[in-house]
Design an enzyme around this catalytic site. Structure first.
Site, PDB file in Angstrom:
ATOM      1  N   LYS A   1     -19.666  -9.535 -11.837  1.00  0.00           N
ATOM      2  CA  LYS A   1     -19.567  -8.820 -10.552  1.00  0.00           C
ATOM      3  C   LYS A   1     -20.631  -7.713 -10.461  1.00  0.00           C
ATOM      4  CE  LYS A   1     -18.173  -7.013  -6.772  1.00  0.00           C
ATOM      5  NZ  LYS A   1     -18.196  -7.637  -5.467  1.00  0.00           N
TER       6      LYS A   1
ATOM      7  N   ALA B   1     -36.393  -6.795   4.487  1.00  0.00           N
ATOM      8  CA  ALA B   1     -36.768  -5.378   4.320  1.00  0.00           C
ATOM      9  C   ALA B   1     -36.127  -4.549   5.426  1.00  0.00           C
ATOM     10  CB  ALA B   1     -38.282  -5.253   4.374  1.00  0.00           C
ATOM     11  N   GLY B   2     -35.808  -3.309   5.127  1.00  0.00           N
ATOM     12  CA  GLY B   2     -35.161  -2.442   6.118  1.00  0.00           C
ATOM     13  C   GLY B   2     -34.993  -1.043   5.579  1.00  0.00           C
TER      14      GLY B   2
ATOM     15  N   ASP C   1       0.852  -1.190   0.000  1.00  0.00           N
ATOM     16  CA  ASP C   1       0.000   0.000   0.000  1.00  0.00           C
ATOM     17  C   ASP C   1       0.887   1.239   0.000  1.00  0.00           C
ATOM     18  OD1 ASP C   1      -3.267   0.187   0.868  1.00  0.00           O
ATOM     19  OD2 ASP C   1      -2.093   2.033   0.835  1.00  0.00           O
TER      20      ASP C   1
ATOM     21  N   CYS D   1     -20.522  -0.558  -1.754  1.00  0.00           N
ATOM     22  CA  CYS D   1     -20.628  -1.311  -3.010  1.00  0.00           C
ATOM     23  C   CYS D   1     -21.941  -1.111  -3.766  1.00  0.00           C
ATOM     24  CB  CYS D   1     -20.425  -2.787  -2.730  1.00  0.00           C
ATOM     25  SG  CYS D   1     -18.863  -3.081  -1.880  1.00  0.00           S
TER      26      CYS D   1
ATOM     27  N   LYS E   1     -24.530  -1.495   8.145  1.00  0.00           N
ATOM     28  CA  LYS E   1     -24.959  -2.851   8.490  1.00  0.00           C
ATOM     29  C   LYS E   1     -24.213  -3.253   9.759  1.00  0.00           C
ATOM     30  CE  LYS E   1     -22.809  -6.295   6.289  1.00  0.00           C
ATOM     31  NZ  LYS E   1     -22.380  -7.193   5.225  1.00  0.00           N
TER      32      LYS E   1
ATOM     33  N   GLY F   1     -27.053   0.427   1.872  1.00  0.00           N
ATOM     34  CA  GLY F   1     -25.921   1.356   1.821  1.00  0.00           C
ATOM     35  C   GLY F   1     -24.626   0.605   1.626  1.00  0.00           C
TER      36      GLY F   1
HETATM   37  C1  UGA Z   1     -21.965  -6.452  -1.021  1.00  0.00           C
HETATM   38  C2  UGA Z   1     -22.262  -7.843  -1.593  1.00  0.00           C
HETATM   39  O1  UGA Z   1     -23.189  -8.528  -0.767  1.00  0.00           O
HETATM   40  C3  UGA Z   1     -20.978  -8.669  -1.694  1.00  0.00           C
HETATM   41  O2  UGA Z   1     -21.264  -9.916  -2.329  1.00  0.00           O
HETATM   42  C4  UGA Z   1     -19.964  -7.904  -2.532  1.00  0.00           C
HETATM   43  O3  UGA Z   1     -18.728  -8.590  -2.626  1.00  0.00           O
HETATM   44  C5  UGA Z   1     -19.721  -6.540  -1.908  1.00  0.00           C
HETATM   45  O4  UGA Z   1     -20.974  -5.818  -1.831  1.00  0.00           O
HETATM   46  C6  UGA Z   1     -18.747  -5.803  -2.787  1.00  0.00           C
HETATM   47  O5  UGA Z   1     -19.066  -5.549  -3.959  1.00  0.00           O
HETATM   48  O6  UGA Z   1     -17.584  -5.585  -2.363  1.00  0.00           O
HETATM   49  P1  UGA Z   1     -21.542  -5.459   1.454  1.00  0.00           P
HETATM   50  O7  UGA Z   1     -21.753  -4.125   0.817  1.00  0.00           O
HETATM   51  O8  UGA Z   1     -20.357  -5.663   2.319  1.00  0.00           O
HETATM   52  O9  UGA Z   1     -21.479  -6.607   0.312  1.00  0.00           O
HETATM   53  O10 UGA Z   1     -22.798  -5.781   2.366  1.00  0.00           O
HETATM   54  P2  UGA Z   1     -24.209  -6.523   2.197  1.00  0.00           P
HETATM   55  O11 UGA Z   1     -24.318  -7.528   3.268  1.00  0.00           O
HETATM   56  O12 UGA Z   1     -24.448  -6.976   0.827  1.00  0.00           O
HETATM   57  O13 UGA Z   1     -25.227  -5.321   2.542  1.00  0.00           O
HETATM   58  C7  UGA Z   1     -25.390  -4.204   1.683  1.00  0.00           C
HETATM   59  C8  UGA Z   1     -26.595  -3.397   2.100  1.00  0.00           C
HETATM   60  O14 UGA Z   1     -27.789  -4.131   1.848  1.00  0.00           O
HETATM   61  C9  UGA Z   1     -26.619  -3.074   3.608  1.00  0.00           C
HETATM   62  O15 UGA Z   1     -27.077  -1.761   3.798  1.00  0.00           O
HETATM   63  C10 UGA Z   1     -27.608  -4.096   4.162  1.00  0.00           C
HETATM   64  O16 UGA Z   1     -28.212  -3.669   5.356  1.00  0.00           O
HETATM   65  C11 UGA Z   1     -28.585  -4.182   3.020  1.00  0.00           C
HETATM   66  N1  UGA Z   1     -29.392  -5.430   3.017  1.00  0.00           N
HETATM   67  C12 UGA Z   1     -28.801  -6.628   2.782  1.00  0.00           C
HETATM   68  C13 UGA Z   1     -30.753  -5.347   3.257  1.00  0.00           C
HETATM   69  O17 UGA Z   1     -31.315  -4.255   3.486  1.00  0.00           O
HETATM   70  N2  UGA Z   1     -31.500  -6.491   3.223  1.00  0.00           N
HETATM   71  C14 UGA Z   1     -30.948  -7.696   2.973  1.00  0.00           C
HETATM   72  O18 UGA Z   1     -31.688  -8.706   2.947  1.00  0.00           O
HETATM   73  C15 UGA Z   1     -29.566  -7.765   2.761  1.00  0.00           C
END
Ligand code: UGA
Length: 428
Positions: free
Chosen positions: A203, A251-252, A26, A259, A320, A256
């Site tokens: 992706k 649901a929520g 880095d 990604c 999250k 955010g």
């Molecule tokens: C997301 C993807 O899930 C990963 O597979 C991917 O590798 C990553 O982006 C990336 O591109 O690097 P991440 O952003 O860490 O991962 O978190 P998630 O668990 O996917 O949650 C994303 C958002 O969706 C959060 O705000 C979470 O609260 C929300 N969410 C997730 C919901 O509101 N409901 C759900 O059922 C699941």
């Protein structure tokens, strides 16, 4: 591993744990010196222990010298950030192109250059062009290997992935990568070799689809609230259809993180560059942007439109659970808006104080849940940390008519009803 952000650091450490010799590079001198002392720049369960273990075993090292790292390595992963370019929806590829340039100056023997950063389709072609300006084509191949790990679950997701996607038409590179990933394949991960462009698009399409699932169920939750249906029943009922699947139907608040918001914008931008209207993803972005406004209207309704001087407690502010990441968290929209309307806000997050709210009037960080909930008129459960699931809220609030708005549906509905707590969930 070039770049020690989420993807680079977690993948690097996990590859080391599988027995490989890994050098993490880095530019950030401070970050590297901290990593050498075992100080981890991000909050990720289990990461610190794994870094220490592999550093001690000398399978993992840290450096700021890209030339040294490239010369010593056979396989080079590019894991740098691809944030949204200022004032556009496009991905900013400057870090990846700079890294490719630096790598190209140090290729003196055969190397596989693998892009793990999330990049728009055809970026691999551009990386190859950049590298071929300085290095002989026979010495390198450029492969796409997107990463699918989630923050908060990163080590488990890396170690037990559903699939490993390798985008290359180079047979030798494919063989070497299959062997690198063989410990994960033997535990059940599917190994898919596809075109480089295909891997890049897989992706973005995956993230856009997951974001669509979430927005879909969020809108169904809105309808549930009007029709006296519980959205959790709908999620279960839908999810049991194997063609749909039950995950990412919770649901929520607005989704955010670093990604989904950025990648949905970027794929729409790529679509327009290739004259393709991705209308569904566009409407997902709009739906998600409206979501925080919608939940704020509900807060206002719950408080009978009297927000001024109301004591509001936020439990959890990160996007999250199990992460300290605030990027594009819906709390960044909600808290400033309620503060502007005169609410008195206390928040508690297991990952502590957040600088993001330092300029907002009457917004205070609390170091305990008790302090945050005490005397609150309204307790908003914003992030689904386990810490909030089994609390005695009656005891915590002390106020007679306090209200709970559970934006993650984590509290046991029947018990809350039995305790006669004034409660609002999502989609119920
Ligand atoms: C997301 C993807 O899930 C990963 O597979 C991917 O590798 C990553 O982006 C990336 O591109 O690097 P991440 O952003 O860490 O991962 O978190 P998630 O668990 O996917 O949650 C994303 C958002 O969706 C959060 O705000 C979470 O609260 C929300 N969410 C997730 C919901 O509101 N409901 C759900 O059922 C699941």
């Amino acid at each position: 591993m070039i770049g020690t952000g989420y993807v680079g650091l977690v993948s690097g450490v996990c590859f080391a744990d599988l027995g490989n010799e890994v050098i993490c590079v880095d530019k950030d001198v401070d970050k590297i010196s901290k990593l050498k002392r075992g100080i981890i720049p991000i909050y990720e369960p289990g990461l610190s222990e794994l870094v220490k273990k592999n550093y001690k075993a000398k399978r993992l090292s840290f450096t700021t010298s890209i030339s040294d790292a490239v010369q010593k390595s056979n396989i080079i992963f590019l894991c740098v950030g691809t944030p949204t370019k200022k004032n556009t929806n496009a991905a900013d590829l400057s870090q990846i192109f700079n890294a490719a340039k630096e790598v190209s100056r140090n290729i003196k023997s055969s190397k596989i250059i693998i892009n793990k950063s999330t990049v728009p389709v055809t970026t691999g072609d551009q990386i190859e062009k950049i590298i071929s300006k300085k290095a002989k084509k026979k010495y390198f191949s450029v492969v796409s290997n997107p990463e699918f790990l989630r923050e908060g679950e990163a080590i488990r997701d890396f170690t037990f992935p559903d699939r490993v996607i390798i985008g290359t038409s180079n047979k030798k590179s494919n063989r070497i990568l299959k062997s690198l990933y063989s410990p994960l394949i033997s535990k059940g991960a599917k190994y898919i070799n596809t075109s480089r462009r295909g891997a890049e698009l897989i992706k973005y399409a995956s993230n856009a689809f997951l974001a669509t699932k979430i927005s879909f169920i969020n809108e169904i939750a809105n309808l549930c609230e009007k029709t006296d249906v519980n959205v959790e029943d709908v999620s279960i009922g839908m999810g049991l259809d194997k063609r749909i699947g039950g995950r990412f139907l919770r649901a929520g608040p607005a989704y955010g993180g670093s990604c989904f918001p950025k990648d949905t914008r970027a794929i729409v931008d790529t679509g327009s560059k290739f004259k393709t209207d991705l209308s569904i993803i566009k409407s997902v972005i709009r739906s998600n942007e409206n979501r925080s406004k919608l939940l704020l209207l509900k807060v206002s309704k719950i408080l009978k439109n009297k927000i001024k001087n109301k004591k509001i407690c936020f439990l959890g502010v990160t996007f999250k659970a199990n992460t300290d990441d605030m990027r594009e968290s819906s709390s960044l929209t909600m808290i400033p808006s309620l503060s502007k309307k005169g609410a008195l806000i206390k928040y508690y997050d297991p990952t502590g104080y957040k600088n993001e709210f330092s300029k907002n009037k009457n917004v205070f960080n609390c170091t305990t849940i008790e302090e945050a909930c005490f005397d609150a008129d309204l307790i908003i459960i914003h992030t689904e940390w386990n810490d909030f699931k089994s609390l005695n809220y009656k005891k915590l609030s002390k106020k007679k008519n306090f209200i709970i708005y559970d934006m993650r549906n984590i509290l046991p509905y029947d018990k809350i009803k039995k305790d006669k707590i004034k409660y609002f969930g999502i989609g119920k």
